[in-house]
Design a protein around this motif. Structure first.
Motif, PDB file in Angstrom:
ATOM      1  N   LEU A 174      55.015  82.713  77.902  1.00  0.00           N
ATOM      2  CA  LEU A 174      55.529  81.452  77.376  1.00  0.00           C
ATOM      3  C   LEU A 174      54.933  81.195  75.997  1.00  0.00           C
ATOM      4  O   LEU A 174      53.750  81.474  75.764  1.00  0.00           O
ATOM      5  CB  LEU A 174      55.164  80.300  78.304  1.00  0.00           C
ATOM      6  N   VAL A 175      55.738  80.664  75.080  1.00  0.00           N
ATOM      7  CA  VAL A 175      55.279  80.273  73.746  1.00  0.00           C
ATOM      8  C   VAL A 175      55.810  78.877  73.469  1.00  0.00           C
ATOM      9  O   VAL A 175      57.027  78.645  73.582  1.00  0.00           O
ATOM     10  CB  VAL A 175      55.777  81.246  72.655  1.00  0.00           C
ATOM     11  N   HIS A 176      54.924  77.934  73.114  1.00  0.00           N
ATOM     12  CA  HIS A 176      55.398  76.558  72.908  1.00  0.00           C
ATOM     13  C   HIS A 176      54.510  75.813  71.923  1.00  0.00           C
ATOM     14  O   HIS A 176      53.284  75.916  71.976  1.00  0.00           O
ATOM     15  CB  HIS A 176      55.421  75.802  74.237  1.00  0.00           C
ATOM     16  N   GLY A 177      55.131  75.060  71.034  1.00  0.00           N
ATOM     17  CA  GLY A 177      54.414  74.252  70.060  1.00  0.00           C
ATOM     18  C   GLY A 177      54.112  72.866  70.584  1.00  0.00           C
ATOM     19  O   GLY A 177      54.940  72.244  71.266  1.00  0.00           O
ATOM     20  N   THR A 178      52.923  72.341  70.262  1.00  0.00           N
ATOM     21  CA  THR A 178      52.536  71.014  70.762  1.00  0.00           C
ATOM     22  C   THR A 178      53.303  69.889  70.083  1.00  0.00           C
ATOM     23  O   THR A 178      53.327  68.768  70.583  1.00  0.00           O
ATOM     24  CB  THR A 178      51.034  70.770  70.567  1.00  0.00           C
ATOM     25  N   LEU A 251      50.489  81.756  78.600  1.00  0.00           N
ATOM     26  CA  LEU A 251      51.024  80.664  77.788  1.00  0.00           C
ATOM     27  C   LEU A 251      50.327  80.672  76.435  1.00  0.00           C
ATOM     28  O   LEU A 251      49.101  80.521  76.361  1.00  0.00           O
ATOM     29  CB  LEU A 251      50.802  79.311  78.466  1.00  0.00           C
ATOM     30  N   TYR A 252      51.109  80.838  75.368  1.00  0.00           N
ATOM     31  CA  TYR A 252      50.591  80.752  74.007  1.00  0.00           C
ATOM     32  C   TYR A 252      50.932  79.362  73.475  1.00  0.00           C
ATOM     33  O   TYR A 252      52.109  79.039  73.253  1.00  0.00           O
ATOM     34  CB  TYR A 252      51.199  81.837  73.123  1.00  0.00           C
ATOM     35  N   THR A 253      49.908  78.548  73.304  1.00  0.00           N
ATOM     36  CA  THR A 253      50.071  77.189  72.785  1.00  0.00           C
ATOM     37  C   THR A 253      49.873  77.203  71.278  1.00  0.00           C
ATOM     38  O   THR A 253      48.831  77.640  70.787  1.00  0.00           O
ATOM     39  CB  THR A 253      49.054  76.240  73.434  1.00  0.00           C
ATOM     40  N   THR A 255      49.233  74.892  68.557  1.00  0.00           N
ATOM     41  CA  THR A 255      48.840  73.523  68.226  1.00  0.00           C
ATOM     42  C   THR A 255      49.378  73.157  66.842  1.00  0.00           C
ATOM     43  O   THR A 255      49.105  73.840  65.863  1.00  0.00           O
ATOM     44  CB  THR A 255      47.315  73.373  68.247  1.00  0.00           C
ATOM     45  N   GLY A 256      50.159  72.088  66.794  1.00  0.00           N
ATOM     46  CA  GLY A 256      50.787  71.679  65.542  1.00  0.00           C
ATOM     47  C   GLY A 256      52.120  72.354  65.293  1.00  0.00           C
ATOM     48  O   GLY A 256      52.811  72.043  64.313  1.00  0.00           O
ATOM     49  N   GLY A 257      52.509  73.273  66.161  1.00  0.00           N
ATOM     50  CA  GLY A 257      53.763  74.009  65.980  1.00  0.00           C
ATOM     51  C   GLY A 257      54.964  73.250  66.497  1.00  0.00           C
ATOM     52  O   GLY A 257      54.860  72.408  67.394  1.00  0.00           O
ATOM     53  N   GLY A 258      56.129  73.577  65.949  1.00  0.00           N
ATOM     54  CA  GLY A 258      57.366  72.909  66.315  1.00  0.00           C
ATOM     55  C   GLY A 258      58.267  73.747  67.201  1.00  0.00           C
ATOM     56  O   GLY A 258      57.805  74.617  67.941  1.00  0.00           O
ATOM     57  N   HIS A 259      59.562  73.506  67.084  1.00  0.00           N
ATOM     58  CA  HIS A 259      60.586  74.205  67.868  1.00  0.00           C
ATOM     59  C   HIS A 259      60.963  75.460  67.098  1.00  0.00           C
ATOM     60  O   HIS A 259      62.026  75.542  66.474  1.00  0.00           O
ATOM     61  CB  HIS A 259      61.787  73.271  68.062  1.00  0.00           C
ATOM     62  N   THR A 260      60.082  76.436  67.156  1.00  0.00           N
ATOM     63  CA  THR A 260      60.177  77.588  66.257  1.00  0.00           C
ATOM     64  C   THR A 260      59.765  78.865  66.986  1.00  0.00           C
ATOM     65  O   THR A 260      59.323  78.827  68.136  1.00  0.00           O
ATOM     66  CB  THR A 260      59.250  77.396  65.046  1.00  0.00           C
TER      67      THR A 260
END
Length: 298
Positions: A174-178, A251-253, A255-260
């Motif tokens: 999983l990869v997701h921006g906060t 899970l790769y978080t 931090t500060g990342g968007g829908h990218t």
């Protein structure tokens, strides 16, 4: 400073008849001499396979550039997928398009025509495509070796579409921006910048725990922190759920990342920040145990 030219990769548009409907996908890579892994790429909302390819700066093409995999960018119906959410109101749902059947057909074509290895089929989805991959994980896990979900979270139980989900373990990344402005990292209502609500979802950490428990892994994950570029406004941390003999979950978080898609091509500002220090493609290649033209994150 000069940049290396993009490698020329054989590219073919394949047309499939699926339940009386015409479906398409772009395949990168020639027929392999030996059975090769297959990587399916599923695009986001209001995209096509080719638009996802451009959105990611052709970065996923690297998986095919060295002959390591047959890569296929699949096209949804009217730029959307009939995904894992009950709240889905796209034409792909309302007009009854069976995208699971399409993926089955795509796998058959890639195995039969391109010498794809049926035991090494991997799915990568971004946003709406990530939700479609979530559906695949629960409906055809027997056809997948692993999956990667980018900027999408597990639907809340009351918003989960599959009526008889299978529980077969599967490695999931999983990869997701906060600061994702469309799919909240902390869970809740997904939407288009506050408009067109698309249903409730779990948080990204809850999603990781859901898949870890599905894979019979309990306990605290191992945390890995990545070094950031100087003055970077984003940072990356991974939570790895691992247990000998069990399918892993990471899970790769961002931090500060968007829908990218981190480390590929900077997305439009409205999508939020794109972290360029983390190489998503290399991380996917490492998680899937594929070759790629660059090393995975240390």
């Amino acid at each position: 400073m000069t940049t290396s030219p993009r490698p020329v990769i054989p590219s073919t548009v394949e047309t499939l008849a699926v339940q009386g409907r015409t479906r398409t996908m772009r395949v990168l890579g020639a027929t392999a001499e030996q059975a090769a892994p297959v990587v399916l790429l599923l695009h986001g909302s209001k995209q096509t396979g080719e638009k996802l390819r451009a959105f990611a700066g052709h970065a996923f093409d690297r998986l095919a550039a060295d002959g390591g995999a047959v890569v296929a960018y699949l096209d949804g119906f009217k730029e959307h997928w009939n995904d894992a959410r009950i709240s889905n109101a796209f034409a792909a749902r309302t007009e009854g398009y069976d995208d699971v059947a399409f993926v089955r057909g795509a796998i058959d074509r890639l195995v039969g025509r391109y010498n794809g290895d049926p035991t090494r089929v991997y799915a990568v989805g971004f946003s709406n495509g990530g939700q479609m991959v979530i559906r695949l994980i629960h409906e055809i896990p027997d056809l997948l070796a692993a999956a990667a979900v980018i900027s999408a979270t597990q639907p809340a139980e009351e918003n989960f579409a599959p009526t008889a989900p299978k529980s077969q373990p599967l490695p999931v990344m999983l990869v997701h921006g906060t600061k994702d402005p469309l799919v909240p990292y902390n869970g809740g209502m997904a939407s288009m910048w506050g408009f067109k609500p698309r249903g409730l979802g779990l948080s990204a950490p809850e999603t990781a725990r859901y898949y870890a428990e599905r894979n019979k892994i309990t306990g605290t994950p191992a945390i890995e922190t990545f070094s950031s570029a100087q003055r970077s406004k984003t940072s990356v941390q991974a939570a790895h759920y691992r247990k000998p003999g069990h399918a892993p979950v990471s899970l790769y978080t961002i931090t500060g990342g968007g829908h990218t898609i981190p480390g590929t091509r900077k997305a439009p500002v409205v999508m939020g920040r794109t972290d360029m220090t983390f190489d998503t493609v290399a991380a996917v290649a490492a998680f899937f145990h594929l070759s790629s033209s660059s090393q995975a994150p240390a």
